[in-house]
Scaffold this active site. Structure first.
Site, PDB file in Angstrom:
ATOM      1  N   GLY A  92       0.838  -1.204   0.000  1.00 41.95           N
ATOM      2  CA  GLY A  92       0.000   0.000   0.000  1.00 41.95           C
ATOM      3  C   GLY A  92       0.868   1.247   0.000  1.00 41.95           C
ATOM      4  O   GLY A  92       1.866   1.315   0.703  1.00 41.95           O
ATOM      5  N   ARG A 123      -5.258  -2.514   9.028  1.00 42.45           N
ATOM      6  CA  ARG A 123      -5.202  -3.983   8.965  1.00 42.45           C
ATOM      7  C   ARG A 123      -5.443  -4.578  10.342  1.00 42.45           C
ATOM      8  O   ARG A 123      -6.446  -4.268  10.959  1.00 42.45           O
ATOM      9  CB  ARG A 123      -3.844  -4.436   8.429  1.00 42.45           C
ATOM     10  CG  ARG A 123      -3.945  -5.126   7.098  1.00 42.45           C
ATOM     11  CD  ARG A 123      -2.588  -5.565   6.655  1.00 42.45           C
ATOM     12  NE  ARG A 123      -2.265  -4.913   5.406  1.00 42.45           N
ATOM     13  CZ  ARG A 123      -2.732  -5.314   4.233  1.00 42.45           C
ATOM     14  NH1 ARG A 123      -3.499  -6.357   4.153  1.00 42.45           N
ATOM     15  NH2 ARG A 123      -2.420  -4.675   3.144  1.00 42.45           N
ATOM     16  N   ARG A 149       0.964  -4.984  -4.996  1.00 44.01           N
ATOM     17  CA  ARG A 149       1.245  -6.207  -4.221  1.00 44.01           C
ATOM     18  C   ARG A 149       1.445  -7.297  -5.262  1.00 44.01           C
ATOM     19  O   ARG A 149       0.635  -7.437  -6.168  1.00 44.01           O
ATOM     20  CB  ARG A 149       0.069  -6.515  -3.293  1.00 44.01           C
ATOM     21  CG  ARG A 149      -0.151  -5.410  -2.265  1.00 44.01           C
ATOM     22  CD  ARG A 149      -1.139  -5.795  -1.193  1.00 44.01           C
ATOM     23  NE  ARG A 149      -1.160  -4.801  -0.140  1.00 44.01           N
ATOM     24  CZ  ARG A 149      -1.984  -3.760  -0.093  1.00 44.01           C
ATOM     25  NH1 ARG A 149      -2.898  -3.606  -1.028  1.00 44.01           N
ATOM     26  NH2 ARG A 149      -1.925  -2.886   0.892  1.00 44.01           N
ATOM     27  N   ASP A 173       2.515  -0.930  11.793  1.00 46.17           N
ATOM     28  CA  ASP A 173       2.367  -2.280  12.357  1.00 46.17           C
ATOM     29  C   ASP A 173       3.675  -3.071  12.370  1.00 46.17           C
ATOM     30  O   ASP A 173       3.654  -4.295  12.461  1.00 46.17           O
ATOM     31  CB  ASP A 173       1.287  -3.056  11.577  1.00 46.17           C
ATOM     32  CG  ASP A 173       1.598  -3.162  10.097  1.00 46.17           C
ATOM     33  OD1 ASP A 173       2.547  -2.505   9.622  1.00 46.17           O
ATOM     34  OD2 ASP A 173       0.889  -3.904   9.396  1.00 46.17           O
ATOM     35  N   THR A 185       4.494   2.379   5.468  1.00 47.02           N
ATOM     36  CA  THR A 185       3.104   1.921   5.557  1.00 47.02           C
ATOM     37  C   THR A 185       2.362   2.816   6.531  1.00 47.02           C
ATOM     38  O   THR A 185       2.926   3.202   7.567  1.00 47.02           O
ATOM     39  CB  THR A 185       2.999   0.455   6.034  1.00 47.02           C
ATOM     40  OG1 THR A 185       1.630   0.188   6.407  1.00 47.02           O
ATOM     41  CG2 THR A 185       3.874   0.137   7.232  1.00 47.02           C
ATOM     42  N   ASP A 224       0.101   1.862   8.396  1.00 48.17           N
ATOM     43  CA  ASP A 224      -0.446   1.053   9.498  1.00 48.17           C
ATOM     44  C   ASP A 224       0.352   1.122  10.801  1.00 48.17           C
ATOM     45  O   ASP A 224      -0.176   0.806  11.861  1.00 48.17           O
ATOM     46  CB  ASP A 224      -0.541  -0.420   9.070  1.00 48.17           C
ATOM     47  CG  ASP A 224      -1.478  -0.615   7.884  1.00 48.17           C
ATOM     48  OD1 ASP A 224      -2.347   0.253   7.675  1.00 48.17           O
ATOM     49  OD2 ASP A 224      -1.335  -1.631   7.171  1.00 48.17           O
ATOM     50  N   ASP A 228       5.210  -5.005   5.829  1.00 51.93           N
ATOM     51  CA  ASP A 228       5.780  -6.315   6.184  1.00 51.93           C
ATOM     52  C   ASP A 228       5.884  -7.277   4.996  1.00 51.93           C
ATOM     53  O   ASP A 228       6.868  -8.006   4.873  1.00 51.93           O
ATOM     54  CB  ASP A 228       5.049  -6.950   7.377  1.00 51.93           C
ATOM     55  CG  ASP A 228       3.565  -7.143   7.139  1.00 51.93           C
ATOM     56  OD1 ASP A 228       3.053  -6.638   6.117  1.00 51.93           O
ATOM     57  OD2 ASP A 228       2.913  -7.794   7.979  1.00 51.93           O
TER      58      ASP A 228
HETATM   59  O1  F6P Z   1      -1.490  -1.519   4.497  1.00 53.53           O
HETATM   60  C1  F6P Z   1      -2.099  -0.316   4.161  1.00 53.53           C
HETATM   61  C2  F6P Z   1      -3.600  -0.502   3.989  1.00 53.53           C
HETATM   62  O2  F6P Z   1      -4.139   0.777   3.684  1.00 53.53           O
HETATM   63  C3  F6P Z   1      -4.317  -1.116   5.180  1.00 53.53           C
HETATM   64  O3  F6P Z   1      -4.546  -0.208   6.220  1.00 53.53           O
HETATM   65  C4  F6P Z   1      -5.581  -1.605   4.523  1.00 53.53           C
HETATM   66  O4  F6P Z   1      -6.109  -2.712   5.215  1.00 53.53           O
HETATM   67  C5  F6P Z   1      -5.104  -2.036   3.156  1.00 53.53           C
HETATM   68  O5  F6P Z   1      -3.875  -1.365   2.923  1.00 53.53           O
HETATM   69  C6  F6P Z   1      -6.064  -1.730   2.044  1.00 53.53           C
HETATM   70  O6  F6P Z   1      -5.562  -2.280   0.887  1.00 53.53           O
HETATM   71  P1  F6P Z   1      -6.072  -1.927  -0.569  1.00 53.53           P
HETATM   72  O7  F6P Z   1      -5.557  -0.570  -0.929  1.00 53.53           O
HETATM   73  O8  F6P Z   1      -5.514  -2.999  -1.419  1.00 53.53           O
HETATM   74  O9  F6P Z   1      -7.575  -1.915  -0.501  1.00 53.53           O
END
Ligand code: F6P
Length: 319
Positions: free
Chosen positions: A11, A171, A72, A129, A125, A127, A103
């Site tokens: 992300g 997340r 990803r 995390d 990120t 998050d 991660d």
């Molecule tokens: O890891 C960053 C994040 O924004 C998380 O907080 C969230 O769960 C996820 O990515 C959302 O992913 P996507 O942009 O693929 O919907």
């Protein structure tokens, strides 16, 4: 001559551009060349990259997102994927990599390093995390965005005497909800790391309503509960009209805050310095106000813990 490849993966996070800029300019300062790899690990598999110079990173310090694009990449998570990436890296004369991401991206960075490509990981990120570092790039901007959104919701919440359930990202990590909850003055913070009961939340809300409180903000981390079901149940159990606001990807965008720009710039520069002195397979982190390095494996192994001090503070201040 060293040629460093840089990519962003997972992300996007505000401040990734500031990190790319610092990598490029620090590398050039030391006489290295830089290749910008596009779309995360896809760019390594599909050989999508371009040479970068100082001008390639002009005017990006203040921009959210990532000029290198991100993704990803499932295909990279296999022996063949890694071997293909190593072939492409070598065929382009790249001798080391800097990976900026969360991660999942760190696991890719570790695999590349294990496969013989000296690699440094930078935590990017929203998050927050990754337990080995106090802060990840993008977190400060994300909580600032949540704080500003909650301020706006407060206006309508108090005018209509309503409760707002506000869902935020993260997340499985409650940091965005917790930190943003404190700086926004939320009445309740619901995080995946701590048990909660909707009934008990409703009881506290009803006590508040009986005592004259007419509006509420409840911050809910996405990993804690289905916000739609939670909101519905809460409205049934309380005496106050309730709405749900999902902030969603708004919290991934925007110009990075001062804290994120500084963090990203320091980490980007440090990543190049580590490669310069022959280090690899390490993740750059921040402890206190000091940059740290840890092997990527060790960094991934540190469990992310919710701050009990902040959780307690959120509870105390909400009463
Ligand atoms: O890891 C960053 C994040 O924004 C998380 O907080 C969230 O769960 C996820 O990515 C959302 O992913 P996507 O942009 O693929 O919907």
């Amino acid at each position: 001559m060293k040629r460093i490849g840089v990519l962003t993966s997972g992300g996007d996070a505000p401040g990734m551009n500031a990190a790319i800029r610092a990598v490029v300019r620090t590398a050039i300062y030391h006489g290295f060349e830089v290749m910008g790899v596009e779309r995360g690990y896809h760019g390594l598999l599909d050989n999508m990259m371009f040479p970068m110079n100082s001008r390639s990173v002009s005017e990006i310090l203040q921009r959210g997102g990532t000029i290198l694009k991100t993704a990803r990449c499932e295909a990279f998570n296999s022996e063949e994927g890694i071997q293909r990436a190593v072939e492409v890296i070598k065929s382009r004369g790249i001798d080391s990599m800097v990976i900026i991401g969360g991660d999942g991206s760190f696991r890719g960075a570790r695999d590349l390093d294990d496969a013989g490509i000296p690699t440094i990981a930078i935590p990017g990120t929203i998050d927050n995390d990754l337990g080995y570092t106090d802060l990840t790039i993008g977190f400060d901007t994300a909580i600032t965005t949540v704080m500003e959104s909650v301020s706006k919701l407060r206006d309508t919440s108090s005018s209509h005497e309503r409760m707002f359930v506000v869902e935020v990202m993260g997340r499985n990590c409650g940091d965005i909800a917790l930190f943003a909850g404190i700086i926004s003055g939320a009445e309740e913070v619901i995080v995946p790391e701590m048990p909660f009961s909707v009934k008990e939340v409703a009881e506290r809300v009803n006590i508040g309503v009986d005592g004259g409180k007419s509006h509420y903000i409840i911050l809910v981390a996405e990993g804690a509960v289905d916000p739609y079901a939670f909101t519905e149940e809460l409205e049934e159990l309380t005496k106050i009209n309730t709405r749900l606001a999902v902030i969603g990807h708004l919290q991934r965008g925007g110009s990075p805050t001062a804290t994120d720009r500084l963090l990203a710039t320091r980490m980007g520069a440090r990543a190049v310095e580590e490669l310069r002195i022959g280090n690899s397979g390490v993740a750059i982190g921040l402890k206190g106000n000091v940059l740290t390095t840890k092997s990527i494996d060790e960094a991934l192994a540190v469990r992310d813990r919710l701050s009990m001090e902040l959780y307690r503070l959120a509870e105390i201040l909400a009463r």
